[in-house]
Motif scaffolding. Structure first.
Motif, PDB file in Angstrom:
ATOM      1  N   SER A 110      30.180  55.411  43.429  1.00 47.26           N
ATOM      2  CA  SER A 110      31.315  56.331  43.612  1.00 47.26           C
ATOM      3  C   SER A 110      31.908  56.273  45.011  1.00 47.26           C
ATOM      4  CB  SER A 110      30.889  57.764  43.279  1.00 47.26           C
ATOM      5  OG  SER A 110      29.799  58.135  44.099  1.00 47.26           O
ATOM      6  N   ASN A 111      31.139  55.826  45.999  1.00 48.37           N
ATOM      7  CA  ASN A 111      31.659  55.779  47.379  1.00 48.37           C
ATOM      8  C   ASN A 111      31.850  54.326  47.833  1.00 48.37           C
ATOM      9  OD1 ASN A 111      28.982  55.164  47.432  1.00 48.37           O
ATOM     10  ND2 ASN A 111      28.495  56.421  49.226  1.00 48.37           N
ATOM     11  N   ILE A 112      32.479  53.499  46.983  1.00 51.73           N
ATOM     12  CA  ILE A 112      32.681  52.085  47.283  1.00 51.73           C
ATOM     13  C   ILE A 112      33.791  51.920  48.318  1.00 51.73           C
ATOM     14  CG2 ILE A 112      34.324  51.712  45.406  1.00 51.73           C
ATOM     15  CD1 ILE A 112      32.971  48.988  44.923  1.00 51.73           C
ATOM     16  N   ASP A 113      33.680  50.907  49.164  1.00 52.18           N
ATOM     17  CA  ASP A 113      34.674  50.632  50.192  1.00 52.18           C
ATOM     18  C   ASP A 113      35.843  49.848  49.576  1.00 52.18           C
ATOM     19  OD1 ASP A 113      35.638  50.811  52.765  1.00 52.18           O
ATOM     20  OD2 ASP A 113      34.718  48.919  53.406  1.00 52.18           O
ATOM     21  N   THR A 114      36.970  49.795  50.244  1.00 49.47           N
ATOM     22  CA  THR A 114      38.187  49.179  49.716  1.00 49.47           C
ATOM     23  C   THR A 114      38.013  47.679  49.470  1.00 49.47           C
ATOM     24  OG1 THR A 114      39.447  50.779  50.992  1.00 49.47           O
ATOM     25  CG2 THR A 114      40.670  48.926  50.095  1.00 49.47           C
ATOM     26  N   ASN A 115      37.459  46.949  50.437  1.00 48.42           N
ATOM     27  CA  ASN A 115      37.299  45.506  50.274  1.00 48.42           C
ATOM     28  C   ASN A 115      36.298  45.181  49.169  1.00 48.42           C
ATOM     29  OD1 ASN A 115      39.164  44.774  52.232  1.00 48.42           O
ATOM     30  ND2 ASN A 115      37.639  44.896  53.883  1.00 48.42           N
ATOM     31  N   ASP A 116      35.223  45.966  49.056  1.00 41.93           N
ATOM     32  CA  ASP A 116      34.267  45.766  47.977  1.00 41.93           C
ATOM     33  C   ASP A 116      34.935  46.011  46.617  1.00 41.93           C
ATOM     34  OD1 ASP A 116      32.309  45.192  49.831  1.00 41.93           O
ATOM     35  OD2 ASP A 116      31.530  47.244  49.874  1.00 41.93           O
ATOM     36  N   PHE A 117      35.764  47.040  46.567  1.00 45.14           N
ATOM     37  CA  PHE A 117      36.490  47.356  45.344  1.00 45.14           C
ATOM     38  C   PHE A 117      37.409  46.194  44.951  1.00 45.14           C
ATOM     39  CE2 PHE A 117      40.319  49.055  43.287  1.00 45.14           C
ATOM     40  CZ  PHE A 117      39.750  49.631  42.156  1.00 45.14           C
ATOM     41  N   ASN A 118      38.145  45.628  45.945  1.00 43.79           N
ATOM     42  CA  ASN A 118      39.050  44.505  45.661  1.00 43.79           C
ATOM     43  C   ASN A 118      38.276  43.281  45.165  1.00 43.79           C
ATOM     44  OD1 ASN A 118      41.255  46.028  46.385  1.00 43.79           O
ATOM     45  ND2 ASN A 118      41.258  45.307  48.508  1.00 43.79           N
ATOM     46  N   THR A 119      37.077  43.049  45.706  1.00 45.09           N
ATOM     47  CA  THR A 119      36.239  41.942  45.260  1.00 45.09           C
ATOM     48  C   THR A 119      35.830  42.146  43.801  1.00 45.09           C
ATOM     49  OG1 THR A 119      35.389  41.640  47.496  1.00 45.09           O
ATOM     50  CG2 THR A 119      34.122  40.664  45.713  1.00 45.09           C
ATOM     51  N   LYS A 120      35.452  43.374  43.446  1.00 40.97           N
ATOM     52  CA  LYS A 120      35.060  43.684  42.062  1.00 40.97           C
ATOM     53  C   LYS A 120      36.244  43.501  41.110  1.00 40.97           C
ATOM     54  CE  LYS A 120      30.850  45.172  43.020  1.00 40.97           C
ATOM     55  NZ  LYS A 120      29.621  44.591  42.518  1.00 40.97           N
ATOM     56  N   VAL A 121      37.430  43.903  41.540  1.00 37.52           N
ATOM     57  CA  VAL A 121      38.630  43.745  40.719  1.00 37.52           C
ATOM     58  C   VAL A 121      38.922  42.259  40.497  1.00 37.52           C
ATOM     59  CG1 VAL A 121      41.148  44.039  40.699  1.00 37.52           C
ATOM     60  CG2 VAL A 121      39.665  45.960  41.270  1.00 37.52           C
ATOM     61  N   ASN A 122      38.798  41.448  41.555  1.00 32.92           N
ATOM     62  CA  ASN A 122      39.041  40.008  41.420  1.00 32.92           C
ATOM     63  C   ASN A 122      38.037  39.370  40.461  1.00 32.92           C
ATOM     64  OD1 ASN A 122      41.213  40.085  43.145  1.00 32.92           O
ATOM     65  ND2 ASN A 122      39.999  39.589  44.961  1.00 32.92           N
ATOM     66  N   GLN A 123      36.780  39.782  40.554  1.00 36.96           N
ATOM     67  CA  GLN A 123      35.758  39.272  39.632  1.00 36.96           C
ATOM     68  C   GLN A 123      36.113  39.637  38.190  1.00 36.96           C
ATOM     69  OE1 GLN A 123      32.137  41.048  41.160  1.00 36.96           O
ATOM     70  NE2 GLN A 123      31.336  39.008  41.658  1.00 36.96           N
ATOM     71  N   ALA A 124      36.495  40.888  37.974  1.00 34.49           N
ATOM     72  CA  ALA A 124      36.831  41.351  36.627  1.00 34.49           C
ATOM     73  C   ALA A 124      38.037  40.593  36.082  1.00 34.49           C
ATOM     74  CB  ALA A 124      37.107  42.852  36.641  1.00 34.49           C
ATOM     75  N   CYS A 125      39.050  40.358  36.906  1.00 35.29           N
ATOM     76  CA  CYS A 125      40.234  39.611  36.460  1.00 35.29           C
ATOM     77  C   CYS A 125      39.854  38.185  36.087  1.00 35.29           C
ATOM     78  CB  CYS A 125      41.306  39.625  37.544  1.00 35.29           C
ATOM     79  SG  CYS A 125      42.090  41.242  37.762  1.00 35.29           S
ATOM     80  N   LYS A 126      38.949  37.577  36.853  1.00 36.01           N
ATOM     81  CA  LYS A 126      38.489  36.218  36.541  1.00 36.01           C
ATOM     82  C   LYS A 126      37.769  36.202  35.190  1.00 36.01           C
ATOM     83  CE  LYS A 126      34.842  34.394  38.463  1.00 36.01           C
ATOM     84  NZ  LYS A 126      33.888  33.936  39.452  1.00 36.01           N
ATOM     85  N   PHE A 127      36.921  37.200  34.951  1.00 34.31           N
ATOM     86  CA  PHE A 127      36.203  37.282  33.671  1.00 34.31           C
ATOM     87  C   PHE A 127      37.180  37.469  32.506  1.00 34.31           C
ATOM     88  CE2 PHE A 127      32.386  39.171  36.093  1.00 34.31           C
ATOM     89  CZ  PHE A 127      31.896  37.903  36.365  1.00 34.31           C
ATOM     90  N   LEU A 128      38.170  38.344  32.701  1.00 34.98           N
ATOM     91  CA  LEU A 128      39.144  38.614  31.643  1.00 34.98           C
ATOM     92  C   LEU A 128      40.004  37.384  31.351  1.00 34.98           C
ATOM     93  CD1 LEU A 128      40.201  42.216  32.685  1.00 34.98           C
ATOM     94  CD2 LEU A 128      38.948  41.588  30.625  1.00 34.98           C
TER      95      LEU A 128
END
Length: 189
Positions: A110-128
């Motif tokens: 719940s307290n994720i940092d902005t750059n970590d969040f962007n990395t997770k989003v990029n990973q998810a987009c790659k998977f999708l």
């Protein structure tokens, strides 16, 4: 796997093989009347099993029951070995063309940092983009469980960031100490 049966018939040892396949062939067919289809697809009509087997033997082919539930059962005169080979080839081709959809999990806190969040989003987009589903989960540690709305806001931002490549399959839902959401890839046209 097949079972061999040995029996004596007039002092001669014979071996019969009982196959456990779903298709019955030649002597395994015990029905009195059969609707028989020739090798070229033309109907020969309703014949007794003995007549149909005789025709099949004359053509050096096999009599195969293809529709046992019909009345009378439908049998076809074909080369059974060739039929099995083609069937296996079709199944192999179907398995080769089949796409297995995997579920990839993206875990966040719940307290994720902005750059970590962007990395997770990029990973998810790659998977999708590769055709896999994504399970996005927000894990609440210790006293953070008291504020599940923070996780809801985080998943909402995550959903908006993945909108161009994915669509929400299941909205955010609380499962234990985690808030979980499923995103599936958009259908390609």
């Amino acid at each position: 796997m097949s079972v061999l049966i040995f029996y004596y018939f007039y002092n001669v040892l014979e071996v019969l093989t009982i196959s456990n396949k779903e298709l019955q062939i030649n002597e395994e067919i015990r029905d009195k009347e059969l609707r028989v289809i020739d090798a070229d697809g033309s109907q020969l009509g309703i014949l007794s099993a003995a007549e149909a087997q005789k025709i099949a033997y004359e053509k050096n082919l096999d009599l195969v029951k293809i529709a046992p539930q019909a009345t009378p059962p439908v049998c076809k005169i074909i080369d059974y070995g060739k039929y099995c080979f083609e069937q296996a080839k079709r199944e192999k081709e179907a398995r080769k063309n089949q796409k297995v959809v995997e579920i990839k999990e993206i875990r966040m806190f719940s307290n994720i940092d902005t750059n970590d969040f962007n990395t997770k989003v990029n990973q998810a987009c790659k998977f999708l983009k590769s055709g896999d589903k994504v399970k996005a989960s927000v894990r609440f540690r210790k006293r953070a469980i008291a504020h599940p709305e923070l996780g809801g806001e985080l998943l909402e931002r995550f959903k908006e960031a993945c909108l161009e490549v994915g669509v929400v399959e299941k909205p955010a839902k609380m499962e234990g100490r985690s808030l979980v959401m499923f995103i599936s890839p958009k259908a390609t046209k």
